[in-house]
Design a protein around this motif. Sequence first.
Motif, PDB file in Angstrom:
ATOM      1  N   SER A   4      -5.789  15.725  -7.826  1.00 59.80           N
ATOM      2  CA  SER A   4      -4.757  16.724  -7.550  1.00 59.80           C
ATOM      3  C   SER A   4      -3.349  17.589  -8.096  1.00 59.80           C
ATOM      4  O   SER A   4      -2.706  16.207  -8.748  1.00 59.80           O
ATOM      5  CB  SER A   4      -4.563  16.639  -5.898  1.00 59.80           C
ATOM      6  OG  SER A   4      -2.911  16.534  -6.075  1.00 59.80           O
ATOM      7  N   LYS A   5      -3.244  18.855  -8.246  1.00 62.84           N
ATOM      8  CA  LYS A   5      -2.297  19.263  -8.948  1.00 62.84           C
ATOM      9  C   LYS A   5      -0.768  18.628  -8.892  1.00 62.84           C
ATOM     10  O   LYS A   5       0.276  18.879  -9.704  1.00 62.84           O
ATOM     11  CB  LYS A   5      -2.202  20.484  -8.840  1.00 62.84           C
ATOM     12  CG  LYS A   5      -3.625  21.211  -9.945  1.00 62.84           C
ATOM     13  CD  LYS A   5      -3.575  22.739  -9.911  1.00 62.84           C
ATOM     14  CE  LYS A   5      -4.286  23.520 -11.148  1.00 62.84           C
ATOM     15  NZ  LYS A   5      -4.821  24.794 -11.086  1.00 62.84           N
ATOM     16  N   SER A   6      -0.882  17.874  -7.396  1.00 61.54           N
ATOM     17  CA  SER A   6       0.478  17.812  -6.651  1.00 61.54           C
ATOM     18  C   SER A   6       0.942  16.301  -7.245  1.00 61.54           C
ATOM     19  O   SER A   6       1.220  15.533  -6.516  1.00 61.54           O
ATOM     20  CB  SER A   6       0.804  18.585  -4.983  1.00 61.54           C
ATOM     21  OG  SER A   6      -0.532  17.192  -4.580  1.00 61.54           O
ATOM     22  N   ALA A   7       0.035  15.599  -7.270  1.00 61.03           N
ATOM     23  CA  ALA A   7      -0.458  13.924  -7.842  1.00 61.03           C
ATOM     24  C   ALA A   7       0.692  13.637  -9.123  1.00 61.03           C
ATOM     25  O   ALA A   7       1.399  15.166  -9.644  1.00 61.03           O
ATOM     26  CB  ALA A   7      -1.347  13.747  -8.239  1.00 61.03           C
ATOM     27  N   GLY A   8       1.954  13.182  -8.814  1.00 61.48           N
ATOM     28  CA  GLY A   8       3.429  12.725  -9.561  1.00 61.48           C
ATOM     29  C   GLY A   8       2.520  11.342 -10.263  1.00 61.48           C
ATOM     30  O   GLY A   8       1.283  11.079 -10.805  1.00 61.48           O
ATOM     31  N   TRP A   9       3.590  10.887 -11.334  1.00 60.49           N
ATOM     32  CA  TRP A   9       3.191   9.792 -12.048  1.00 60.49           C
ATOM     33  C   TRP A   9       2.522   8.391 -11.684  1.00 60.49           C
ATOM     34  O   TRP A   9       1.645   8.181 -12.415  1.00 60.49           O
ATOM     35  CB  TRP A   9       4.110   9.704 -13.353  1.00 60.49           C
ATOM     36  CG  TRP A   9       5.239   9.196 -12.809  1.00 60.49           C
ATOM     37  CD1 TRP A   9       5.948   9.419 -12.109  1.00 60.49           C
ATOM     38  CD2 TRP A   9       5.606   7.753 -12.846  1.00 60.49           C
ATOM     39  NE1 TRP A   9       7.636   8.785 -11.716  1.00 60.49           N
ATOM     40  CE2 TRP A   9       7.172   7.479 -12.568  1.00 60.49           C
ATOM     41  CE3 TRP A   9       4.427   6.636 -13.244  1.00 60.49           C
ATOM     42  CZ2 TRP A   9       7.413   5.864 -11.925  1.00 60.49           C
ATOM     43  CZ3 TRP A   9       5.291   5.502 -12.947  1.00 60.49           C
ATOM     44  CH2 TRP A   9       6.763   5.296 -12.135  1.00 60.49           C
ATOM     45  N   LYS A  10       2.955   8.229 -10.652  1.00 65.49           N
ATOM     46  CA  LYS A  10       2.670   6.879 -10.153  1.00 65.49           C
ATOM     47  C   LYS A  10       1.122   6.830 -10.026  1.00 65.49           C
ATOM     48  O   LYS A  10       0.336   6.137  -9.179  1.00 65.49           O
ATOM     49  CB  LYS A  10       3.199   6.662  -9.015  1.00 65.49           C
ATOM     50  CG  LYS A  10       4.957   6.141  -8.961  1.00 65.49           C
ATOM     51  CD  LYS A  10       5.779   5.517  -7.775  1.00 65.49           C
ATOM     52  CE  LYS A  10       6.888   5.459  -9.160  1.00 65.49           C
ATOM     53  NZ  LYS A  10       7.839   5.174  -7.911  1.00 65.49           N
ATOM     54  N   ASP A  11       0.836   8.051  -9.221  1.00 65.68           N
ATOM     55  CA  ASP A  11      -0.811   8.836  -9.143  1.00 65.68           C
ATOM     56  C   ASP A  11      -1.883   8.286 -10.641  1.00 65.68           C
ATOM     57  O   ASP A  11      -3.141   8.021 -10.562  1.00 65.68           O
ATOM     58  CB  ASP A  11      -1.025   9.309  -8.389  1.00 65.68           C
ATOM     59  CG  ASP A  11      -0.113  10.209  -6.541  1.00 65.68           C
ATOM     60  OD1 ASP A  11       0.273   9.242  -6.324  1.00 65.68           O
ATOM     61  OD2 ASP A  11       0.362  10.890  -6.845  1.00 65.68           O
ATOM     62  N   VAL A  12      -0.986   8.683 -11.002  1.00 63.12           N
ATOM     63  CA  VAL A  12      -2.354   8.745 -12.539  1.00 63.12           C
ATOM     64  C   VAL A  12      -2.554   7.076 -13.128  1.00 63.12           C
ATOM     65  O   VAL A  12      -2.572   6.398 -11.980  1.00 63.12           O
ATOM     66  CB  VAL A  12      -1.633   9.434 -13.894  1.00 63.12           C
ATOM     67  CG1 VAL A  12      -2.151   8.512 -15.278  1.00 63.12           C
ATOM     68  CG2 VAL A  12      -0.617  10.283 -13.818  1.00 63.12           C
ATOM     69  N   LEU A  13      -3.916   6.864 -12.852  1.00 65.24           N
ATOM     70  CA  LEU A  13      -5.460   5.491 -12.615  1.00 65.24           C
ATOM     71  C   LEU A  13      -4.253   4.963 -13.730  1.00 65.24           C
ATOM     72  O   LEU A  13      -3.881   5.227 -14.976  1.00 65.24           O
ATOM     73  CB  LEU A  13      -6.399   6.091 -13.456  1.00 65.24           C
ATOM     74  CG  LEU A  13      -6.902   6.801 -12.243  1.00 65.24           C
ATOM     75  CD1 LEU A  13      -8.259   7.100 -12.917  1.00 65.24           C
ATOM     76  CD2 LEU A  13      -7.206   6.067 -11.167  1.00 65.24           C
ATOM     77  N   LYS A  14      -4.139   3.436 -14.012  1.00 68.34           N
ATOM     78  CA  LYS A  14      -3.673   2.706 -14.926  1.00 68.34           C
ATOM     79  C   LYS A  14      -4.404   2.706 -16.038  1.00 68.34           C
ATOM     80  O   LYS A  14      -2.810   2.921 -17.323  1.00 68.34           O
ATOM     81  CB  LYS A  14      -4.242   1.542 -14.187  1.00 68.34           C
ATOM     82  CG  LYS A  14      -2.744   0.730 -15.288  1.00 68.34           C
ATOM     83  CD  LYS A  14      -3.163  -0.957 -13.699  1.00 68.34           C
ATOM     84  CE  LYS A  14      -2.174  -2.029 -14.895  1.00 68.34           C
ATOM     85  NZ  LYS A  14      -2.520  -3.393 -14.893  1.00 68.34           N
ATOM     86  N   ALA A  15      -5.133   2.532 -16.918  1.00 69.33           N
ATOM     87  CA  ALA A  15      -5.469   2.959 -17.691  1.00 69.33           C
ATOM     88  C   ALA A  15      -4.564   4.573 -18.875  1.00 69.33           C
ATOM     89  O   ALA A  15      -4.992   4.851 -19.815  1.00 69.33           O
ATOM     90  CB  ALA A  15      -7.325   3.287 -17.743  1.00 69.33           C
ATOM     91  N   GLY A  16      -3.922   5.148 -17.688  1.00 70.26           N
ATOM     92  CA  GLY A  16      -4.081   6.533 -18.588  1.00 70.26           C
ATOM     93  C   GLY A  16      -2.390   6.399 -18.254  1.00 70.26           C
ATOM     94  O   GLY A  16      -1.907   7.341 -18.863  1.00 70.26           O
ATOM     95  N   ARG A  17      -1.721   4.872 -19.105  1.00 67.44           N
ATOM     96  CA  ARG A  17       0.185   4.996 -18.751  1.00 67.44           C
ATOM     97  C   ARG A  17       0.005   4.178 -20.008  1.00 67.44           C
ATOM     98  O   ARG A  17      -0.998   3.759 -20.477  1.00 67.44           O
ATOM     99  CB  ARG A  17       0.542   3.567 -17.444  1.00 67.44           C
ATOM    100  CG  ARG A  17      -0.226   4.936 -15.640  1.00 67.44           C
ATOM    101  CD  ARG A  17       0.331   3.337 -14.887  1.00 67.44           C
ATOM    102  NE  ARG A  17       0.442   4.082 -14.090  1.00 67.44           N
ATOM    103  CZ  ARG A  17       0.466   3.375 -12.714  1.00 67.44           C
ATOM    104  NH1 ARG A  17       0.331   1.789 -12.517  1.00 67.44           N
ATOM    105  NH2 ARG A  17       0.483   3.438 -11.642  1.00 67.44           N
ATOM    106  N   ILE A  18       0.800   5.069 -20.317  1.00 66.51           N
ATOM    107  CA  ILE A  18       1.860   4.128 -22.137  1.00 66.51           C
ATOM    108  C   ILE A  18       2.301   3.539 -21.076  1.00 66.51           C
ATOM    109  O   ILE A  18       3.836   4.022 -21.033  1.00 66.51           O
ATOM    110  CB  ILE A  18       1.775   5.175 -22.902  1.00 66.51           C
ATOM    111  CG1 ILE A  18       0.359   6.076 -23.141  1.00 66.51           C
ATOM    112  CG2 ILE A  18       1.998   5.025 -23.461  1.00 66.51           C
ATOM    113  CD1 ILE A  18       0.683   7.173 -24.318  1.00 66.51           C
ATOM    114  N   THR A  19       2.526   1.626 -21.555  1.00 72.59           N
ATOM    115  CA  THR A  19       3.970   0.696 -21.072  1.00 72.59           C
ATOM    116  C   THR A  19       4.063   0.786 -22.196  1.00 72.59           C
ATOM    117  O   THR A  19       5.418  -0.019 -21.680  1.00 72.59           O
ATOM    118  CB  THR A  19       2.720  -0.261 -20.268  1.00 72.59           C
ATOM    119  OG1 THR A  19       1.797  -0.836 -21.381  1.00 72.59           O
ATOM    120  CG2 THR A  19       1.780   0.313 -19.127  1.00 72.59           C
TER     121      THR A  19
END
Length: 101
Positions: A4-19
């Motif tokens: 959803s457009k109101s999702a925050g960065w914590k809602d992004v799937l793990k594969a989409g995170r740059i750690t």
Amino acid sequence: MSISKSAGWKDVLKAGRITEPGCAAKYETGGWRTYRPVHVPENCINCLFCWIFCPDQAILVEDGKFKGIDYAHCKGCGICARECPGKRGNKALTMIKDEEA
Ligand code: SF4
Ligand code: SF4
């Protein structure tokens, strides 16, 4: 799956995170290449413009002179060939299709 457009960065799937930050030195960006630069030594004046402009530090230099190209990291952008002045208008770097090399 949509987010959803109101999702925050914590809602992004793990594969989409740059750690952690990365750079081309850690990854073999040469696998992206369609074209590759080829050196023509007789036209090289060792100005090292190619080394200065290469965004991936794929131009190898030794004793202040052009030494070669690190094809494991050269992604084939062609900037080196574009900036190369060559000798009397004859470029010392030209781009060819990678599959023809
Ligand atoms: S830019 Fe061209 S002439 Fe200059 S060092 Fe690189 S290959 Fe040689
Ligand atoms: S094409 Fe040239 S400028 Fe681009 S990555 Fe390869 S060596 Fe560097």
